[in-house]
Each structure stands twice: as structure tokens, then as C-alpha cells.
Design a protein around this motif. Structure first.
Motif, PDB file in Angstrom:
ATOM      1  N   SER A 311       0.849  -1.192   0.000  1.00 35.27           N
ATOM      2  CA  SER A 311       0.000   0.000   0.000  1.00 35.27           C
ATOM      3  C   SER A 311       0.881   1.236   0.000  1.00 35.27           C
ATOM      4  O   SER A 311       1.961   1.248   0.591  1.00 35.27           O
ATOM      5  CB  SER A 311      -0.928   0.017   1.218  1.00 35.27           C
ATOM      6  N   ALA A 312       0.413   2.272  -0.658  1.00 35.79           N
ATOM      7  CA  ALA A 312       1.116   3.552  -0.694  1.00 35.79           C
ATOM      8  C   ALA A 312       0.195   4.627  -0.138  1.00 35.79           C
ATOM      9  O   ALA A 312      -0.989   4.667  -0.471  1.00 35.79           O
ATOM     10  CB  ALA A 312       1.532   3.901  -2.118  1.00 35.79           C
ATOM     11  N   SER A 313       0.731   5.494   0.701  1.00 34.24           N
ATOM     12  CA  SER A 313      -0.089   6.519   1.350  1.00 34.24           C
ATOM     13  C   SER A 313       0.534   7.894   1.179  1.00 34.24           C
ATOM     14  O   SER A 313       1.697   8.035   0.797  1.00 34.24           O
ATOM     15  CB  SER A 313      -0.289   6.194   2.838  1.00 34.24           C
ATOM     16  N   GLU A 314      -0.255   8.922   1.473  1.00 32.48           N
ATOM     17  CA  GLU A 314       0.153  10.297   1.211  1.00 32.48           C
ATOM     18  C   GLU A 314       1.264  10.808   2.128  1.00 32.48           C
ATOM     19  O   GLU A 314       1.803  11.882   1.887  1.00 32.48           O
ATOM     20  CB  GLU A 314      -1.062  11.230   1.303  1.00 32.48           C
ATOM     21  N   ASP A 315       1.607  10.048   3.167  1.00 36.96           N
ATOM     22  CA  ASP A 315       2.731  10.444   4.006  1.00 36.96           C
ATOM     23  C   ASP A 315       4.063   9.972   3.431  1.00 36.96           C
ATOM     24  O   ASP A 315       5.098  10.043   4.085  1.00 36.96           O
ATOM     25  CB  ASP A 315       2.554   9.929   5.439  1.00 36.96           C
ATOM     26  N   GLY A 316       4.044   9.473   2.192  1.00 33.48           N
ATOM     27  CA  GLY A 316       5.279   9.075   1.525  1.00 33.48           C
ATOM     28  C   GLY A 316       5.734   7.671   1.818  1.00 33.48           C
ATOM     29  O   GLY A 316       6.848   7.292   1.451  1.00 33.48           O
ATOM     30  N   LYS A 317       4.889   6.857   2.448  1.00 35.46           N
ATOM     31  CA  LYS A 317       5.276   5.492   2.808  1.00 35.46           C
ATOM     32  C   LYS A 317       4.678   4.471   1.842  1.00 35.46           C
ATOM     33  O   LYS A 317       3.534   4.595   1.416  1.00 35.46           O
ATOM     34  CB  LYS A 317       4.803   5.156   4.223  1.00 35.46           C
ATOM     35  N   ILE A 318       5.486   3.445   1.526  1.00 34.38           N
ATOM     36  CA  ILE A 318       4.994   2.235   0.876  1.00 34.38           C
ATOM     37  C   ILE A 318       5.175   1.107   1.893  1.00 34.38           C
ATOM     38  O   ILE A 318       6.284   0.878   2.373  1.00 34.38           O
ATOM     39  CB  ILE A 318       5.768   1.926  -0.414  1.00 34.38           C
ATOM     40  N   GLN A 319       4.079   0.442   2.231  1.00 37.68           N
ATOM     41  CA  GLN A 319       4.121  -0.589   3.270  1.00 37.68           C
ATOM     42  C   GLN A 319       3.697  -1.943   2.703  1.00 37.68           C
ATOM     43  O   GLN A 319       2.815  -2.019   1.855  1.00 37.68           O
ATOM     44  CB  GLN A 319       3.218  -0.186   4.439  1.00 37.68           C
ATOM     45  N   PHE A 320       4.372  -2.981   3.178  1.00 38.61           N
ATOM     46  CA  PHE A 320       4.074  -4.353   2.787  1.00 38.61           C
ATOM     47  C   PHE A 320       3.429  -5.060   3.974  1.00 38.61           C
ATOM     48  O   PHE A 320       3.934  -4.986   5.100  1.00 38.61           O
ATOM     49  CB  PHE A 320       5.350  -5.083   2.366  1.00 38.61           C
ATOM     50  N   TRP A 321       2.322  -5.787   3.714  1.00 40.39           N
ATOM     51  CA  TRP A 321       1.524  -6.392   4.784  1.00 40.39           C
ATOM     52  C   TRP A 321       1.290  -7.880   4.517  1.00 40.39           C
ATOM     53  O   TRP A 321       1.053  -8.279   3.381  1.00 40.39           O
ATOM     54  CB  TRP A 321       0.147  -5.717   4.870  1.00 40.39           C
TER      55      TRP A 321
END
Length: 632
Positions: A311-321
């Protein structure tokens, strides 16, 4: 003794790893740098993410190019550049050998998925290209554009097959049915319709579904029996393609920014503006689980085996879950949403930038992120730091965000106090040359002057003046070098000059034909430069208000201007280019290209050898001006 020996072994290893990490970060910051730039800060805003078909890598369509990440380590492997606008969308061919990208530069590109080599440019749209999709046989590419059309391209020849016309607004999404017999497209709110096409004949199909809102995202179920649309009315809709009937409408917490089916077709994941990725049962519509984020979620992608999502979010993070456990596996950072403002420290060693809910400090020699000051969101909403300014002695940073101006201790990050009173967003802050006053310009059409109690424990002083007279938003404020006058630029197309001590209006400068976004004094105080949405920069005599000259040749939308420390050069930023002008002759010296969106922050280093540019593409570029002079 054994513990000591172990530490003697481990500590150098840790130190080495830190050095390697810094070296790696420095290396990837240099990837794809434009001529004249020496460093890049920030990786650009993320628009869409997709797993490679083999699941080992993640492709990230960003505002500055296409980043390729190693899924196991989270480290960047490559940055593919060439588009001259933000990259909006990415799609892989059925065989995984190529992928296509859509961009605001009015083109789609085809890339080799193994080497990253650019294979073809798809040219023909008259406006931004928002979406791309491969046909299941890999022979056709569909594109959706802001020119209100759907393009069909023959990938064997790279030529137009046909242009599908019928939408009456921007086309945001395109998708082929799994059997390739149907192409579906959706458009913006004036159209608010989902249309079906025969991709072989280029004719509309007689398929009708119920009323929709603005549909930005459509996706087919893997078996082709169902279509899911994500609407701006915070609704996820499931459509039966056999009957055209609405199966179910599911309420989302926020506007839906992305929708994707799991590889097995049993689950649908949606990303929304309310900080969530939600998982839905595709048959029953049951909400199965949610993954909470710290900012609105832009994009979500399933891994090919369906076990993880990114997932990519507006705080500049790409997270893997991990989907089964909902555990976060790793996080990639650096994809800032927007660089709103810049300021050099007086010693020239540090650059500060205003971002979403934080102020970032950067080491200029290395581009290293030194620290961040968190600007506490109110009511669980992000606050954009629209303006930052260093105090003359470099000990304090002022920020303008929401309707408040705040002071922060540079060394400790300690919050020093708030100036409250504006009724609209603060767009610009500036310290007086002696550091005893702060000016704030606001969307409430006023400028306020605040007392700073220098040398006292509590720095927040009285409201000294309210400067009223502009009839629209204030976009920029600047003190004269002697501190006696304040210039303000407004969306009412004017610049006003104010007496700082009395608050009296001294002069109104009229000449621009559109919004004034930026004003700045020359170092000697004799000249004021203003940049406007009319595409011009005006130079004014600060004493008489006379218009001295008008600099033309920009595309449009001048959002930033800056004088060099010696006053001989003026830098101006427009839609994606920085122009350097000789102030005396009005001659354009250089044009610096490399940003892919509006340049809305420019700052010369105190020694004049470097220029920092901040852009809405989510990056800061550092330019070596000594080499530009040598090349001239």
C-alpha cells in the motif's frame, strides 16, 4: 570479557552497515538527475503501485519516474526516467515481458520489464494520459486521457488503431475483460458514466448498468463475471455483467482511491482517503478486515500469490503487509506527497522544507535527512506546512499551517508558541531582518505582523498590525532589507507595499493580469520581483512603484522567484522549468529542466553557488550554479 569482545566485533559491523546505507541512499538520489543538478531530495509522490508478475519486485509510478523496489529487502533497484510529467498509472503485459506507463506529458511509454529499457512512446493524446491497460493477448494497449477519449494502440506497430469518442469528461480508468472481448472505461463527474466498447470494431456495446457517480477506478473480476467500481461518493459498487444490475453497494469510510481483486477473485481490496485499506468478500460484500495507515491511502496492490499486499499513502510510505496476520512486514519511506516551501539556514549548511504535518531538515552537502519536527494534526487530519522561514540568527524556524503561525527551536525541535488570529490558511511567513517581527499572509485576505520577544523565555508577543486591503487570498509576503516596508502579493492580481510601523498602505502595484503568487525584494532593496499566474515576472522600483521591466518567456504559472545574493540574477519557477535571468539586461541566461510539476519554491544558497528548487512533484533538486556559469 566475552561480551566486550563481541561488542568490539559487532559495533564496527553496525557502523559499516550505516555507512553502506547512507552510501546507498546517496547513490539512488543521483539516479536520473537532470543536467546541472547535483543532488535530489525526495523520491516524488506515488500515484500507483504494481507487483511484477513474478512477485520479486514492485513498480512504483511516481511524479518523477518509475521506481523499482526489491520486495524482499525494500531497497530501490532502479529509477526509470524519461517522462516529462508525473507518471499516473502502470500496467504489465500478460506475459510480464513489458509494462506500460501513462503520464501527464500526454504520452504512454512501453518499457522492457527485465532491463528497464524504453521500447516505445505512444504519442497522440492531446492532454494528460491517466490510465493504461493491455489486452489479454498483449496485442493492444488502451489509454484513457484528459482529452476525453480512449486510445487503442496496435503494439506491433506502435500506431493508433482508433480513438474511442463519446465521453464528455476526463477518462480516468480503462480495463479489458479477461477474454478480451470488451473494453470498459469511466470518466469524471460531468460524464459520470461507465462505457463499454468492442475493442476489435471500436464500436460502443449495448451494455448498460445503473447510475454511477464520478468513477475513477474500475476492475474486472478474474472470471469476467463481475465489475467493481470505486466512486467519489465513498461507495464500492459490484455489478453483474450478465444482467447489468447492481449486486451491492458498500459504504467506504472515505473517497475510494484504488480497487483491486485478489488473484483468486474471492476478495476485493480498496484504498480510501480515510487512512484505510479494506478487504471485502467479493460474493457477500462482507467487510473482512482493515489495515490502518497514518495518512490517506493512494494505491494498493496484491502480490501474485495473494498472500501479501503493498500500500502507498500520502505520508510518503509504501508498506508491505501479511494479509493473514495483518502484520506490517516492511516500510519504504521517502515518497513525500508535496514540498510546499523551502528555506536555507543563514550559514548555508542546512535546508528546511515544509511538508505534510512536518518540517524536515536536510544536510546540503550530502542530502541526508537530519531530523523532522512534527506539526501535530488537529482532529486527526494532516496539516500542510505551506511556508517555512529561518530567523536571521538561524536559531528559530517559523511555520505557517492551517490558520496559525508557529515558532520552533531549530536545535531541539521544541515548540515555542503559536500566533493565532487568522481566519484562513496561512500561505506565507517571513521574519523581519532584525528578527523581532514575524509577518504572516493568509487566505483571509489579511497580513498580520506579530511581535517576537527576542532573548526572552516566552517569544510569542503581541499582534502589532493587521494589514487589510487585499480583496483575495494573500499568497506571499516579504520584508524590505531595511525592515521598514512589507510587500504582499495576492490573488487579486496586485502587490501592496505597507509601512511596517504604522500599518499604512504606501503603494499598490498594478500590472499583472492574474493571481500574484510570489514577491521578493532584491538584496539592496531597490527592486521588487513578482511572479504571477499570467506567466510573467515583473520588476518594480520599490521606492516609486514604477514597473521597470516584464520578463516573458515562461510557459505560465510563475509560483516562485528568488534573487541571487549579489542581486544580479533572478530565478523563476513555472510549470516544470526554472529560468535564470540577468536582472540588468532582462536576458534569459539558462533554463533548468528536470522537475515534472510546478516549481513553487526557489532559494539561493547564501554564497550564491547553489540553487534549491522544490516542486509539487514531491522532490527538491540542488543545482550547481558555478558549472552553469562555466558552461555559458
Amino acid at each position: 570479557m566475552k561480551i566486550l569482545n563481541l561488542l568490539l566485533i559487532i559495533l564496527p559491523l553496525i557502523s559499516g552497515l550505516c555507512l553502506l546505507s547512507n552510501a546507498f541512499a546517496q547513490t539512488n538520489a543521483l539516479w536520473g538527475l537532470p543536467p546541472g543538478a547535483t543532488n535530489r531530495i525526495g523520491k516524488g509522490r506515488v500515484n500507483e503501485i504494481k507487483y511484477f508478475p513474478d512477485g520479486t519486485k514492485l513498480a512504483v509510478a511516481s511524479t518523477i519516474g518509475i521506481w523499482i523496489y526489491d520486495v524482499q529487502t525494500g531497497e530501490p533497484l532502479d529509477l526509470l526516467t524519461g517522462h516529462t510529467g508525473p507518471v499516473n498509472s502502470i500496467a504489465f503485459s500478460p506475459d510480464g515481458a513489458t509494462f506500460a506507463t501513462a503520464s501527464d506529458d500526454n504520452t504512454a511509454w512501453v518499457w522492457d520489464a527485465n532491463t528497464g529499457e524504453h521500447k516505445a512512446s505512444i504519442v497522440g493524446h492531446r492532454d494528460d494520459v491517466n490510465a493504461v491497460a493491455f489486452s489479454p493477448d498483449g496485442q493492444l494497449l488502451a489509454t484513457g486521457s484528459d482529452d476525453d477519449t480512449v486510445g487503442l494502440w496496435d503494439l506491433n506497430t506502435g500506431e493508433w488503431k482508433t480513438r474511442l469518442e463519446g465521453h464528455t469528461d476526463h477518462v480516468y480508468s480503462v480495463a479489458f475483460s479477461p477474454d478480451g472481448e470488451v473494453l470498459v472505461s469511466s470518466a469524471a463527474w460531468k460524464d459520470a458514466d461507465i462505457r463499454f466498447w468492442n475493442p476489435r470494431t471500436a464500436k460502443p456495446l449495448d451494455i448498460s448498468i445503473g447510475d454511477t457517480d464520478w468513477v475513477e477506478h474500475i476492475v474486472y473480476a478474474p472470471d469476467g463475471s463481475m465489475l467493481v467500481s470505486g466512486d467519489t461518493d465513498k461507495t464500492l459498487r459490484f455489478w453483474d455483467l450478465g444482467t447489468g444490475k447492481l449486486l451491492r453497494a458498500l459504504d467506504s469510510e472515505g473517497e475510494i482511491n484504488a480497487v483491486v481483486f485478489a488473484p483468486d477473485g474471492k476478495t476485493v481490496a480498496s484504498a480510501c482517503s480515510y487512512y484505510l485499506v479494506s478487504f471485502w468478500d467479493a460474493v457477500t460484500g462482507e467487510l473482512l478486515k482493515t489495515l490502518e495507515h497514518d495518512a490517506p491511502v493512494i494505491s494498493v496492490a496484491y502480490s501474485p500469490d495473494g498472500k501479501t499486499v503493498a500500500s502507498a499513502s500520502e505520508d510518503g510510505k509504501i508498506q508491505f503487509w501479511d494479509i493473514a496476520s495483518s502484520n506490517r512486514l516492511k516500510t519504504v519511506t521517502g515518497h513525500a506527497f508535496h514540498v510546499f516551501s523551502l528555506a536555507y539556514s543563514p550559514d548555508g549548511n542546512t535546508l528546511v522544507s515544509g511538508n505534510i504535518s512536518k518540517i524536515d531538515f536536510w544536510h546540503l552537502a550530502t542530502g541526508e535527512h537530519l531530523r523532522a519536527i512534527s506539526v501535530q494534526p488537529e482532529h486527526f487530519r494532516s496539516e500542510n506546512v505551506h511556508s517555512v522561514a529561518y530567523s536571521p540568527d538561524g536559531s528559530i524556524v517559523a511555520s505557517g499551517n492551517s490558520d496559525k503561525a508557529r515558532l520552533w527551536d531549530v536545535e531541539t525541535g521544541r515548540f515555542l508558541g503559536t500566533f493565532s488570529g487568522h481566519k484562513g490558511m496561512i500561505s506565507s511567513v517571513a521574519f523581519s531582518p532584525d528578527g523581532r517581527m514575524l509577518a504572516s499572509g493568509s487566505h483571509d485576505n489579511t497580513v498580520r505582523l506579530w511581535e517576537i520577544r527576542v532573548g526572552e523565555l516566552y517569544l510569542i508577543g503581541d499582534l502589532l498590525q493587521v494589514l487589510a486591503g487585499h480583496t483575495e487570498d494573500i499568497a506571499s509576503v516579504a520584508f524590505s532589507p531595511d525592515g521598514n516596508t512589507l510587500a504582499s502579493g495576492s490573488h487579486d492580481n496586485t502587490i501592496r507595499l505597507w509601512d511596517v510601523q504604522t500599518g499604512d498602505l504606501l503603494e499598490t502595484l498594478v500590472g499583472h493580469t492574474s493571481k500574484v503568487y510570489t514577491v521578493v525584494y532584491s538584496p539592496d532593496g531597490s527592486t521588487i520581483a513578482s511572479g504571477s499566474w499570467d506567466g510573467t515576472v515583473c520588476l518594480w522600483d520599490s521606492q516609486t512603484g514604477e514597473l521597470l521591466q516584464t520578463l516573458r518567456g515562461h510557459t505560465r504559472n510563475i509560483a516562485a522567484v528568488a534573487f541571487s545574493p549579489d542581486g544580479s540574477t533572478l530565478a523563476c519557477g513555472d510549470d516544470d522549468t526554472i529560468h535564470l535571468w540577468d536582472v540588468q539586461t532582462g536576458t534569459r541566461l539558462h533554463s533548468l529542466t528536470g522537475h515534472t510539476d510546478l516549481v513553487d519554491s526557489l532559494m539561493f544558497s547564501p554564497d550564491g553557488k547553489q540553487l534549491a528548487s522544490g516542486s509539487r512533484d514531491g522532490s527538491i533538486l540542488l543545482w550547481d550554479l558555478t558549472k552553469l556559469v562555466a558552461d555559458r
